[in-house]
Motif scaffolding. Structure first.
Motif: not given
Length: 465
Positions: A209-216
């Protein structure tokens, strides 16, 4: 909980019912064009000290429902359904949910979810029988060292990242970084009654899984994985899956797709080709302005796992027409909400059908802060034509929440006997919070139809700690 879009709170939601991995909510205020996959947050707030509290006394520590230590809930439930004549089903039940983290300052934890029920059924002829079962949904040991990206779980657990597999007995490993996650799992599928361990079907799989960093401000996630299921050493099912979710200021998208691989012997047995797209789902919402949005989607999944304590005529109707494509709009202006959609359904119990639905609601009508809402659906499949009308009125009374509901469904099929059918229902739901730890639920529903009258009663008492 708060629905967050960008750097602002777009809506405030109140949680009504909880399941293991999802919650049913209603909009307290703000936007109503909410799509699956959007970002929410929950901030516990301790109650203010009572008037007259002596300042020199140390403040009481607020009760925590998460974090290190052991937390959970204990619940007692009772459900009774009666039909024509003396037919009835009574089901007392109990559930225990325990979660432990960083036990004794170690990286060890556990997850337990056990539910026990006993069912007594009586037929219209007076015959009765009793059966009981114990279902184990989670019974696992967890390890996650503080500051390490690796997490290991052993035992019965949910495979939340891997499509199609819900529960399995085995081992899973997760490696999580701010923008990347990697997971592997292996084990067996439990008995259908979830009471014991079975080795008949083995599952092995993994995902990236590729995802945005926390708090994006615009969270997104793309997951690619594969799973193999085997019975007695032979392929039961082998498939790959792709899942994606993105929530921006104006657009929210959630989609998933599975791709099945059929071995040559399966193709020879009747499959059309070695590769086949299966279980497709997509939904999107576009916010055209602050109070106006449009939405649409497509759903070809054969089965969807739903956890409901109580069903009514509206939920049963929506389940029958779930599979298909849809599109619609929603308008929210101050305390007024209006919406509508068109759905083309296929593959469900009703077969191919067309459903038009309109909704309207008001929020916080003075002086009792009432929240009435109405829904109308018109549908057609084949020769059958039907209409459904439903009304709900919610009234918050401090710690008590009361909701009254009712509706009418009419169908006409010129070749059926009888040609016209009519269904009506009345219901009441009550939620009572007793302090910060106890919750009492009570739901009652009465339905009338061509086959006779039916009643449904559900009550539950939960203690959280």
């Amino acid at each position: 909980i708060e629905l967050v879009r960008g750097d602002s709170v777009a809506a405030v939601l109140r949680v009504q019912y909880l399941a293991t991995h999802q919650a049913a909510c209603e909009v307290e205020r703000g936007a109503t064009d909410i799509a699956v996959g959007e970002r929410v947050r929950f901030t516990p707030v301790p109650p203010p000290p009572p008037p007259g509290t002596v300042a020199a006394l140390p403040p009481r520590r607020p009760r925590r429902s998460g974090g290190p230590g052991v937390h959970g809930r204990i619940g007692l439930r009772y459900r009774r359904v009666t039909g024509g004549g003396d037919a009835a089903v009574a089901q007392p039940a109990a559930d225990l949910r325990l979660d432990g983290q960083e036990l004794g300052g170690t990286p060890l934890g556990f997850a337990t979810d056990i539910r026990v029920r006993r069912v007594r059924a009586t037929t219209a002829g007076g015959e009765s029988g009793t059966a009981g079962d114990t279902r184990i949904y989670q019974l696992a040991l967890l390890w996650q060292g503080r500051g390490t990206p690796l997490r290991a779980t052993v035992g019965r657990q949910y495979s939340t990242r891997v499509a199609a597999v819900s529960l399995f007995d085995g081992v899973s490993l997760e490696f999580n970084r701010p923008s990347l996650s990697l997971g592997l799992l292996g084990g067996t599928e439990p008995d259908p009654d979830l009471a014991g361990v079975s080795t008949e079907i083995q599952d092995y799989g993994g995902y990236l899984a590729l995802h945005s960093p926390p708090g994006s401000p615009s969270p997104w996630r793309v997951t690619l994985g594969a799973l193999g299921s085997y019975r007695d050493g032979h392929a039961n099912r082998e498939f790959a899956f792709l899942q994606t979710a993105w929530s921006g200021r104006t657009v929210s998208v959630l989609a998933s797709q599975e791709l099945d691989y059929y071995r040559p012997w399966k193709v020879a047995a009747g499959e059309s080709s070695a590769l086949s797209l299966t279980s497709s789902y997509a939904s999107a919402t576009i916010r055209l302005s602050r109070g106006l949005s449009v939405h649409g989607g497509y759903d070809s999944r054969r089965n969807v796992r739903l956890y409901r304590d109580v069903t009514d005529a509206v939920t049963s109707f929506d389940d029958a027409y779930r599979r298909g494509a849809w599109g619609g709009f929603a308008v929210a202006a101050r305390s007024v909400r209006i919406g509508g959609d068109l759905r083309t359904s296929f593959g469900g119990p009703a077969g191919r059908a067309t459903v038009w639905t309109g909704t309207a609601g008001l929020q916080r009508l003075a002086p009792l802060a009432l929240a009435p809402s109405i829904r109308a659906s018109w549908y057609r499949h084949g020769r059958l034509e039907g209409r459904l009308y439903a009304l709900r009125v919610a009234a918050p009374l401090g710690a008590l929440e009361l909701e009254l509901s009712g509706g009418l469904r009419q169908e006409h099929d010129p070749l059926a006997v009888p040609a016209d059918r009519r269904f009506t229902w009345l219901g009441a739901d009550l939620d009572l919070g007793l302090g910060r730890s106890w919750l009492l639920l009570l739901s009652a529903n009465h339905e009338t139809g061509p086959e006779g009258d039916g009643d449904q009663l559900y009550t539950g008492l939960t203690f959280r700690f």
